[in-house]
Motif scaffolding. Sequence first.
Motif, short mmCIF file in Angstrom:
data_model
loop_
_atom_site.label_atom_id
_atom_site.label_comp_id
_atom_site.label_asym_id
_atom_site.label_seq_id
_atom_site.Cartn_x
_atom_site.Cartn_y
_atom_site.Cartn_z
N VAL A 42 -6.80 14.64 5.00
CA VAL A 42 -7.82 12.82 5.38
C VAL A 42 -7.93 12.02 3.90
O VAL A 42 -7.94 12.40 3.10
N THR A 43 -7.11 11.35 4.22
CA THR A 43 -6.66 10.43 2.76
C THR A 43 -6.74 8.99 3.34
O THR A 43 -6.91 8.40 4.61
N ARG A 44 -6.43 7.87 2.20
CA ARG A 44 -6.59 6.62 2.49
C ARG A 44 -5.32 5.68 1.49
O ARG A 44 -5.64 5.02 1.94
N ASP A 45 -4.14 6.78 1.35
CA ASP A 45 -2.95 6.82 1.12
C ASP A 45 -2.18 7.36 1.51
O ASP A 45 -2.42 8.77 1.57
N ILE A 46 -1.34 6.82 1.99
CA ILE A 46 0.36 7.29 2.87
C ILE A 46 1.31 7.33 2.56
O ILE A 46 1.92 6.12 2.77
N ALA A 104 -5.45 -2.57 5.80
CA ALA A 104 -4.47 -1.43 5.25
C ALA A 104 -3.60 -2.54 3.96
O ALA A 104 -3.89 -3.69 4.53
N ILE A 105 -2.98 -2.27 2.60
CA ILE A 105 -2.48 -2.87 2.08
C ILE A 105 -0.66 -2.02 2.03
O ILE A 105 -1.16 -1.35 1.67
N PRO A 163 9.03 1.37 -1.09
CA PRO A 163 11.12 2.04 -2.51
C PRO A 163 11.97 1.76 -1.78
O PRO A 163 12.80 2.00 -3.01
N SER A 164 12.49 2.04 -0.55
CA SER A 164 13.66 1.89 -0.35
C SER A 164 13.55 1.59 1.01
O SER A 164 12.72 1.53 1.35
N ARG A 165 14.63 1.59 1.70
CA ARG A 165 15.55 1.32 2.62
C ARG A 165 16.74 1.52 3.08
O ARG A 165 17.74 2.14 2.10
N THR A 172 4.54 2.85 1.72
CA THR A 172 3.60 3.57 0.66
C THR A 172 2.22 2.10 1.73
O THR A 172 2.21 0.98 0.77
N LEU A 173 1.15 2.79 1.95
CA LEU A 173 0.09 2.28 2.40
C LEU A 173 -1.25 2.80 1.57
O LEU A 173 -1.39 3.99 1.30
N ARG A 174 -2.32 1.99 1.36
CA ARG A 174 -3.48 2.13 0.58
C ARG A 174 -5.06 2.04 2.47
O ARG A 174 -4.17 0.35 2.58
#
Length: 449
Positions: free
Chosen positions: A324-328, A357-358, A363-365, A389-391
């Motif tokens: 369970v997380t808010r950071d992905i 989410a935001i 970081p990369s493509r 990365t998402l929050r």
Amino acid sequence: MSTIVDPVDVAATATSLLRFATAGSVDDGKSTLVGRLLHDSKSVLADQLEAVERASLGRGQEAPDLALLTDGLRAEREQGITIDVAYRYFATPRRRFILADTPGHVQYTRNMVTGASTAELAVVLVDARHGVVEQTRRHAAVAALLRVPHVVLAVNKMDLAAYAEPVFAAIAEEFTTYAASLGVPEITAIPISALAGDNVVTPSTNMDWYGGPTVLEHLESVPVVADPSQDPARFPVQYVIRPQTPELPDYRGYAGQIASGVLRTGDPVTVLPSGRTSTVAALDVLGQAVDVAWAPQSVTVRLADDLDISRGDLIAPAAAPPAVTRDIEATVCHVADRPLKAGQRVLLKHTTRTVKAIVKDIPSRLTLDDLSQHPAPGELAANDIGRITLRTAEPLALDPYADSRRTGSFLLIDPADGTTLTAGMAGSAFAEAAEAAAAASDDDAEWDF
């Protein structure tokens, strides 16, 4: 009376259905291959074939253009290309099929994500005259990212390459090396001519040097059985049932589709993201009580305790819950015409749960030519594959996509108009660092939802 069923036995019967997708570069013959499969397997109705014959004559073609069996849009027929994903259903005595014919143009790569997201097998076509091209590598990368377990390399138009074995062998070696470097677990190469019908449904007399299966033989025999008991149970709640009738005064059930694994009465479970625990008191399938249910059945779960559960919650085994997380952290394929940018506010839809989410960072493509990572691209354009990365505003119960295609995938949606922006595949969901917990209030202020 409860019904006792062995989910492994039932899973074995599921091999009668295979979902597969076709992909490849422009004019490699995907729609023709699908048309040939339908035609030669006697899966085309007489009126459909007559319509194709009339349309072919109207275009000045003497023989029926079998690609028209899948290219249904007017623009597709006029231009002779595939634009949208075309789904077709057919069957043989050995298996039923759901196929997705996806476009070959670069600007429609995102459509392949749609077609292959639920596929158990992908057929990637290559023109024998051109070999492996950039779009071939792109489609192989998408298949690998989506964890499609079986990939077939169909080297098409062998009739235009004089049915030469060295041509096929060179293309098969190049593609296999590339796909294996992406982590594709199984690759089968088949030389074909979709137009002439060589090795599509019947073996080719022009390529006696090839001793493997035809395309249809492979589709009929490829193993897709999965034992649901090997995966931990995941049950996203879709609807809460409270009849409140005299016959069922205290009934409270949680309806939805089991995403993975097996649920049994008596199982200790955890409800996420709250973390509350209970026990499975009963399972109802089609109004009948059962002792066991498995993916992908639609069921109603009743728990021993009266918990606050609503749509979007996830019921999982107490012994094996997801993180369970808010950071992905995730790999994504951007599908919208407008770019995805760092700092952008979105809606994230995961199973039956949608949260704000935001996009914290991109970081990369991925550069498909050499599989290198282009650092800090700033944004992702349509058809780009990259890392983000998402929050999230609320915690999510998320599995890594490598472990579960159902509970490890998500969509990013534009909150203004509901447009689907991005298809995401979660990496290792990571919990907030312990040292960041003390600054939680400051962090929440920084990412204001």
